[in-house]
Design an enzyme around this catalytic site. Structure first.
Site, mmCIF file in Angstrom:
data_model
loop_
_atom_site.group_PDB
_atom_site.id
_atom_site.type_symbol
_atom_site.label_atom_id
_atom_site.label_comp_id
_atom_site.label_asym_id
_atom_site.label_seq_id
_atom_site.Cartn_x
_atom_site.Cartn_y
_atom_site.Cartn_z
ATOM 1 N N TYR A 97 -32.250 -54.657 -69.697
ATOM 2 C CA TYR A 97 -31.164 -55.283 -70.440
ATOM 3 C C TYR A 97 -31.667 -56.610 -71.015
ATOM 4 O O TYR A 97 -32.722 -56.647 -71.612
ATOM 5 C CB TYR A 97 -29.928 -55.430 -69.528
ATOM 6 C CG TYR A 97 -28.653 -55.668 -70.303
ATOM 7 C CD1 TYR A 97 -28.258 -54.788 -71.313
ATOM 8 C CD2 TYR A 97 -27.857 -56.775 -70.040
ATOM 9 C CE1 TYR A 97 -27.101 -55.002 -72.043
ATOM 10 C CE2 TYR A 97 -26.689 -56.996 -70.758
ATOM 11 C CZ TYR A 97 -26.316 -56.108 -71.757
ATOM 12 O OH TYR A 97 -25.169 -56.332 -72.479
ATOM 13 N N LYS B 82 -20.745 -26.326 -70.068
ATOM 14 C CA LYS B 82 -21.715 -26.128 -71.149
ATOM 15 C C LYS B 82 -22.864 -27.130 -71.023
ATOM 16 O O LYS B 82 -24.036 -26.787 -71.235
ATOM 17 C CB LYS B 82 -21.008 -26.313 -72.496
ATOM 18 C CG LYS B 82 -21.817 -25.827 -73.689
ATOM 19 C CD LYS B 82 -21.686 -24.328 -73.853
ATOM 20 C CE LYS B 82 -22.285 -23.862 -75.163
ATOM 21 N NZ LYS B 82 -21.947 -22.485 -75.475
ATOM 22 N N GLU C 224 -17.663 -26.735 -79.931
ATOM 23 C CA GLU C 224 -17.291 -25.734 -78.932
ATOM 24 C C GLU C 224 -15.778 -25.537 -78.901
ATOM 25 O O GLU C 224 -15.008 -26.504 -78.932
ATOM 26 C CB GLU C 224 -17.768 -26.212 -77.550
ATOM 27 C CG GLU C 224 -17.751 -25.158 -76.478
ATOM 28 C CD GLU C 224 -18.930 -24.198 -76.596
ATOM 29 O OE1 GLU C 224 -18.845 -23.109 -75.996
ATOM 30 O OE2 GLU C 224 -19.918 -24.519 -77.282
ATOM 31 N N ASP C 225 -15.362 -24.279 -78.808
ATOM 32 C CA ASP C 225 -13.965 -23.925 -78.528
ATOM 33 C C ASP C 225 -12.975 -24.605 -79.482
ATOM 34 O O ASP C 225 -12.001 -25.225 -79.056
ATOM 35 C CB ASP C 225 -13.618 -24.258 -77.074
ATOM 36 C CG ASP C 225 -14.363 -23.354 -76.099
ATOM 37 O OD1 ASP C 225 -14.984 -22.376 -76.559
ATOM 38 O OD2 ASP C 225 -14.336 -23.619 -74.891
ATOM 39 N N ALA D 94 -16.324 -15.950 -84.433
ATOM 40 C CA ALA D 94 -17.524 -15.243 -83.981
ATOM 41 C C ALA D 94 -17.782 -14.003 -84.832
ATOM 42 O O ALA D 94 -18.920 -13.722 -85.225
ATOM 43 C CB ALA D 94 -17.384 -14.864 -82.512
#
Length: 756
Positions: free
Chosen positions: A40, A95, A137-138, A199
């Site tokens: 840092y 995932k 996703e989804d 899909a």
């Protein structure tokens, strides 16, 4: 048996010991004030200034190069529908876990509270500088199409909606091979697609790139065939309308060469299947129930080439074959996008990999004598370790050839080596072992089934199809515990002390007495011992009334081991029974021997321990590279402890040259190939990664594995007994449920190996 996941188990898994499935771990030293000053302020200012001058330096100084965002708004989650961003988080974390374990890609899961396309796109664009790639996703259709298209156009990092392209890539590879086996040309086949979501649209577009002609495609949704005269179709569906005189799925199936199901279960009847052309190709990909069950399909058509999304049938179309490796290749060349060339490269790489000779480890994992390209093997298995060294290079090369790569790869052999090293974590091996156990479950005696943890392990083994449990103990107590944990099924329960078992108990006692009568054993004593569960259980295995035995939860290791050695006996030619522990470490699986049985083995004992370890590791599908470890290197000490290690190695080199082993070696030299190369270029372990250590005594081996387990957080599986005539495996006193299940898997695989 079918795999069942209970609600309580799923919730417990996600909550304990730490909520969620992923965490952030530091990759740099942080122990001292200097470390923190570098991490840092003030040290962090230097990379900041370098990145300000040249934005590409962000890949050098931060984690961006290996960081993907898994992003969803929760509008189309699995089969759950629009459950919202909060409820989608467990799926996104899952995932993330798959990205890590299959391709060593780090992930932040991002759940966005935005159904509006503009708002969602702006949010993702705003956070995109953090990441090297974005996995959508989804997200429900048709919004998913617009979101992906816009993000691909407006960002300069790889973006892919896996729900669309993952299934498309894997199924296209499978279709390419299936057409070859069926003797059909892509340009000539009639294809029916059932389902018209994201899909399906993406799959069909990719099939066209394989050569399937648009005029030969018929797509159906829940209302029937997508006809050009329908007025209820969105832009994407209109892309695949037909003017043919077809209205229903049943109409469309007549004479079709290929059926692709991306819809719901059980919508295809045997009659519809029979109406298809010769050598039909059927991909019934609805989960968990395919459009037609695998068993019914293959019974209806002997000439069928069948794939599903399920792991319990041949030809599983599983997205995990694609997305981790596609992103791996894209990240490694800093691709600006994932384009059609890269997707097609993945298709061809997957198809080609299927035709290569399958490694023995894959055959062993799936308990097959030899997996070969054909009707039951048109796509690689998810546990094929070659995926990471084959798919990413193909994707990376396509990115370079199509001009979207910013960091070209020059040494492809070195790149493949790096990819193989990324497999590192030993937990992958345990997944392979578990999968192999499921392929041919054996009967396993749980000798302490009236203990809650043991019974829970038996329940998991039963529900997951790992083993067929036989429960030993007090029947009333076991049944009460089974009711408590909702353990249901046709399970054998045996109480060795019960009246019902008197005849079998006496038969076992007679056999035991005849074996031991010249060693002072009386028939009465033998009858008494057969009331003890471990003796009774051992006799069940000995007399082939069960395939394997797992015990040791309630008693010390030596107490349990004694009856096993007495009753089961050693393999012919083996002087001493030994034990090895499988440690699942960050560097890969590591076997440590002897961790439990022989206090101070001599040189001859050590040669046996090494040979048995070599054989055990091969049972796991590994290529053993063993080191005899000591406090000295190649004769640097004349102590008895060091000399016996050297003598054992010399004996093995002379009489068992097929065993890859060297030593004596200090542990750091054994595990560090560079140190060995620099100091001991003559070693037979040169250029090899050591994955098995043989210790000079039980004390050092036992201390080592317990230190690794507690300090390094390596998972320990074992001790695994070596040298007994039957598959008998002992768990540690008070073992966890997971540890018991792991040992059950090993017991089943051991039984499978012995059956062969």
């Amino acid at each position: 048996m079918s795999s069942k996941i209970k609600k309580t188990d799923a919730l417990e898994y996600h909550e304990f010991p730490t909520p969620g499935k992923i965490q952030v771990l530091p990759t740099k030293k942080h122990a001292t004030q200097r470390d923190l000053s570098l991490a840092y302020s003030p040290g962090v200012a230097e990379p900041c200034l370098e990145i300000e001058k040249n934005g590409q330096k962000v890949y050098n100084y931060t984690s961006k190069a290996n960081l993907v965002a898994v992003i969803s708004n929760g509008t189309a989650v699995l089969g759950l529908g629009d459950i919202g961003p909060l409820a989608s988080k467990p799926v996104m974390e899952g995932k993330a876990l798959l990205f890590k374990i299959f391709a060593d890609i780090d992930v932040f899961d991002i759940e966005v509270d935005a159904k509006d396309v503009d708002k969602f796109v702006e949010t993702v664009k705003a956070i995109a500088p953090t990441f090297g790639g974005i996995n959508l996703e989804d997200i429900k259709a048709p919004e998913a199409f617009e979101i992906e298209t816009r993000l691909k156009e407006e960002l300069n990092i790889p973006v892919m909606h896996d729900d669309q392209h993952g299934t498309a890539i894997i199924s296209a590879a499978a279709l390419k091979n299936a057409l070859e086996i069926a003797g059909k040309e892509a340009s000539e086949v009639n294809v029916v697609i059932n389902g018209a979501g994201a899909a399906s649209i993406s799959c069909t577009r990719l099939y066209k790139k394989l050569g399937v002609q648009k005029e030969n495609i018929v797509m159906c949704d829940s209302k029937g065939v997508l006809r050009s005269d329908r007025t209820d179709l969105n832009k994407q569906k209109k892309e695949f309308t037909t003017d043919k005189d077809l209205y229903t799925l049943q109409d469309a199936m007549k004479g079709a060469d290929v059926f692709i199901g991306l819809s719901i279960g059980n919508v295809v009847s045997p009659e519809m299947l029979l109406s298809m052309a010769k050598n039909p190709i059927v991909f019934a990909l609805a989960n968990p129930d395919p459009e037609i069950s695998y068993q019914l399909a293959v019974e209806t058509r002997k000439d069928i080439i069948m794939a599903t999304g399920r792991s319990d049938h041949p030809n599983q179309v599983n997205n995990v074959l694609g997305f981790p490796f596609i992103f791996r290749g894209a990240l490694d060349v800093r691709a600006k996008k994932i384009n059609e060339e890269m997707k097609m490269a993945a298709v061809h790489a997957l198809a080609d990999l299927t035709k290569q000779s399958v490694p023995e480890q894959v055959n062993i994992t799936y308990n097959k004598k030899m997996i070969t390209f054909g009707k039951d093997y048109i796509i690689p298995k998810p546990f094929d370790l070659r995926l990471i060294s084959e798919i990413p290079p193909a994707v990376a090369k396509a990115a370079m050839d199509s001009g979207v790569a910013q960091l070209p790869i020059e040494d492809w052999d070195a790149y493949r080596e790096i990819l193989i090293e990324r497999l590192g974590t030993g937990s992958k091996l345990m997944r392979l072992v578990t999968n192999r156990a499921k392929s041919d479950p054996k009967t396993v005696v749980f000798a302490e089934a009236d203990q809650l943890n043991v019974l829970k392990a038996a329940q998991i083994a039963y529900d997951e199809g790992i083993a067929i449990p036989i429960l030993l103990g007090d029947k009333i107590a076991i049944e009460a515990l089974m009711k408590e944990i909702q353990f249901e099924g046709s399970i054998r329960i045996i109480d060795p002390k019960s009246k019902e078992e008197e005849q079998r108990r006496n038969e076992f006692a007679e056999i035991f007495w005849k074996k031991e009568q010249r060693k002072g054993m009386t028939l009465l004593e033998a009858q008494k011992w057969m009331r003890e569960r471990n003796y009774f259980a051992a006799m069940m295995v000995n007399e082939s009334q069960a395939d394997a035995l797992v015990t040791g939860y309630t008693r010390s290791y030596p107490t349990v081991a004694r009856p096993m050695i007495e009753l089961i006996g050693k393999i012919k030619g083996i002087r001493r029974v030994a034990a090895t522990n499988l440690m699942l470490t960050d560097r890969g699986p590591l076997f440590l021997s002897d961790t439990a049985m022989n206090i101070n083995p001599n040189a001859k004992d050590l040669t046996e321990i090494a040979r048995m370890t070599d054989k055990t590791m091969k049972m796991f599908g590994l290529k053993p590279n063993l080191a005899m470890v000591s406090f000295s290197n190649f004769g640097s000490s004349s102590s008895d402890s060091a000399k016996k290690m050297s003598e054992a190695v010399n004996y093995l080199h002379k009489y068992y040259p097929h065993v890859v082993i060297d030593g004596e070696l200090q542990a750091d030299f054994a595990l560090n190939e560079k140190m060995r190369r620099d100091k001991f270029s003559f070693s037979k372990l040169q250029g090899k990664k050591v994955n098995g250590l043989i210790y000079p005594n039980l004390e050092s081996a036992n201390i080592s594995y317990k230190l690794l387990k507690e300090i390094h957080a390596a998972e320990s599986i074992g001790p695994i007994i070596m040298g007994l005539q039957k598959p008998v495996h002992l768990i540690q006193l008070g073992a966890s449920v997971d540890e018991i299940v792991n040992m059950v898997c090993i017991a089943v695989v051991d039984a499978q190996s012995r059956k062969k």
